[in-house]
Scaffold this active site. Sequence first.
Site, PDB file in Angstrom:
ATOM      1  N   ASP A   1       3.373   5.870  -3.322  1.00 52.23           N
ATOM      2  CA  ASP A   1       4.275   6.988  -3.021  1.00 52.23           C
ATOM      3  C   ASP A   1       5.142   7.325  -4.237  1.00 52.23           C
ATOM      4  OD1 ASP A   1       3.156   7.154  -0.567  1.00 52.23           O
ATOM      5  OD2 ASP A   1       4.847   6.327   0.543  1.00 52.23           O
TER       6      ASP A   1
ATOM      7  N   SER B   1       0.821  -1.220   0.000  1.00 57.54           N
ATOM      8  CA  SER B   1       0.000   0.000   0.000  1.00 57.54           C
ATOM      9  C   SER B   1       0.852   1.265   0.000  1.00 57.54           C
ATOM     10  CB  SER B   1      -0.910  -0.006   1.223  1.00 57.54           C
ATOM     11  OG  SER B   1      -0.111   0.066   2.386  1.00 57.54           O
ATOM     12  N   CYS B   2       2.179   1.125   0.016  1.00 55.94           N
ATOM     13  CA  CYS B   2       3.006   2.339   0.165  1.00 55.94           C
ATOM     14  C   CYS B   2       3.937   2.623  -1.010  1.00 55.94           C
ATOM     15  CB  CYS B   2       3.810   2.249   1.443  1.00 55.94           C
ATOM     16  SG  CYS B   2       2.760   2.063   2.880  1.00 55.94           S
ATOM     17  N   LEU B   3       4.867   1.716  -1.312  1.00 56.72           N
ATOM     18  CA  LEU B   3       5.874   2.048  -2.333  1.00 56.72           C
ATOM     19  C   LEU B   3       5.238   2.428  -3.677  1.00 56.72           C
ATOM     20  CD1 LEU B   3       8.933  -0.366  -1.771  1.00 56.72           C
ATOM     21  CD2 LEU B   3       8.299   1.709  -0.576  1.00 56.72           C
TER      22      LEU B   3
END
Length: 437
Positions: A271, A266-268
């Site tokens: 982002d 859910s992040c890299l």
Amino acid sequence: MKIGIVGLGFVGLSLTSVLASGGYRTIGIDIDKKRCEKISNGNSPFFEPGLEKTLRNGLKKKLTISNDFSLLNDCDFIFVAVGTPQSANGTIDLSMIKKSIRSVGKTLHKNNKNPIILVKSTVVPGTMKNTILPILEKSSDKKAGKDFGLISNPEFLQESSAIRDTKFPHVVVLGGYQTKYMRKTKKFFEKLHPKIPIIITNHQTAEMIKYANNSFLATKISFINQLSSICQSIPGANIDDIAKTIGLDPRIGKLFLNAGPGYGGSCLPKDMKALINFATKSRIKPILLNAVEEINIKQLDQLVSLIKQQLGNISTKKITILGTAFKPDTDDVRDSVAIELIKKLLKRKARITVHDPKAIKNTMNIFGKRISYAKSINDALSKSHCVIITTQWKQYEHLNDNQIKYMTKKFIIDCRRILVKKELDAEYYAIGLGKEV
Ligand code: UGA
């Protein structure tokens, strides 16, 4: 001292549990009433090693979980840790944080303690100054820096080690103005995490540090994945030996050099997209960041090509996917590479069977009856034409000839090279290994 945390996801709930179990008077707030009830009963809404134990420990002390923001009225510190997902056009979606900040602002109106608001959510540079601060001042009718403190406090925890990372972060970043509020916050963190470096900077730098961190990690992964593709064309070449060796150079470091099917979670991915969008808007051509993303996409395309090349027409062929979680020790399937792979194979009408020790429920929420869910690895492999190991769960390392013998075609694609030493009676392909000719 009373501490409030808004948003009980991975970051917020880990922080809530760790602070409460450490004896702090803690209030965990989430707008989702059902989620609050579950957490109040000591159950985590997602799987995270050690979280429930820490939460239950906290609940025995001074922890309240609620959807009622007014409980923040007399807090000294209020952490905001709500999600900042990706909107349809790839930019950052700030709707959740704006809403939470407005609610927090309203409670500030009645708070006479000069509280400090710390924003943990990942936000693009400028968001604190241009969006969050004005909303807070308007909804509270108070002045930042005078009546309350406002500090950027980006988070670096990883899912699957969230509790450890919350207790022992490698750094604490505090962004904002050099006021009494900053001094108080520094003291709080020095006590909470003795000996951990504290970086004090301005808001926009703190915001950028978070993107620098995640985009560098993504760059490392795409770098090793690019090399792993080159290795595949060199008979006998082994990406793990290369990663291990370059990782011994302290200037490079050994972590995040594990070649695989690409980075997910859910992040890299989100982002990277947000930073690329932000750079483009700032008229900077993000050449390197674009390449990192492109390699990540290619990694999956190469996998699909290999399957097609080996199976020919894949329609109606049974393909087994071992691991749908975006990494081991989590049940999180958000932006998981395995999920993307299944979508691509379904488009080509393959029959998909999946196995995952923790993530089946979340996988079902995406695919419903369009794929099959195996309870055991043996069931997943039976009558299969191809098995792809996508997530490095420990149990997949024990795969043996007995288990694969009922496959219709013994064809294994090992995205993590966990079976490389096994010499199984199967056609074996691994990402990053050049096939001997
Ligand atoms: C990531 C960062 O690592 C955290 O520092 C950050 O706080 C977090 O995002 C966030 O912004 O909230 P996380 O999403 O939990 O943490 O996942 P990672 O452990 O970074 O893994 C991301 C992806 O990269 C996974 O798909 C994983 O399989 C892949 N990966 C990781 C590799 O393919 N190779 C590696 O060597 C490492």
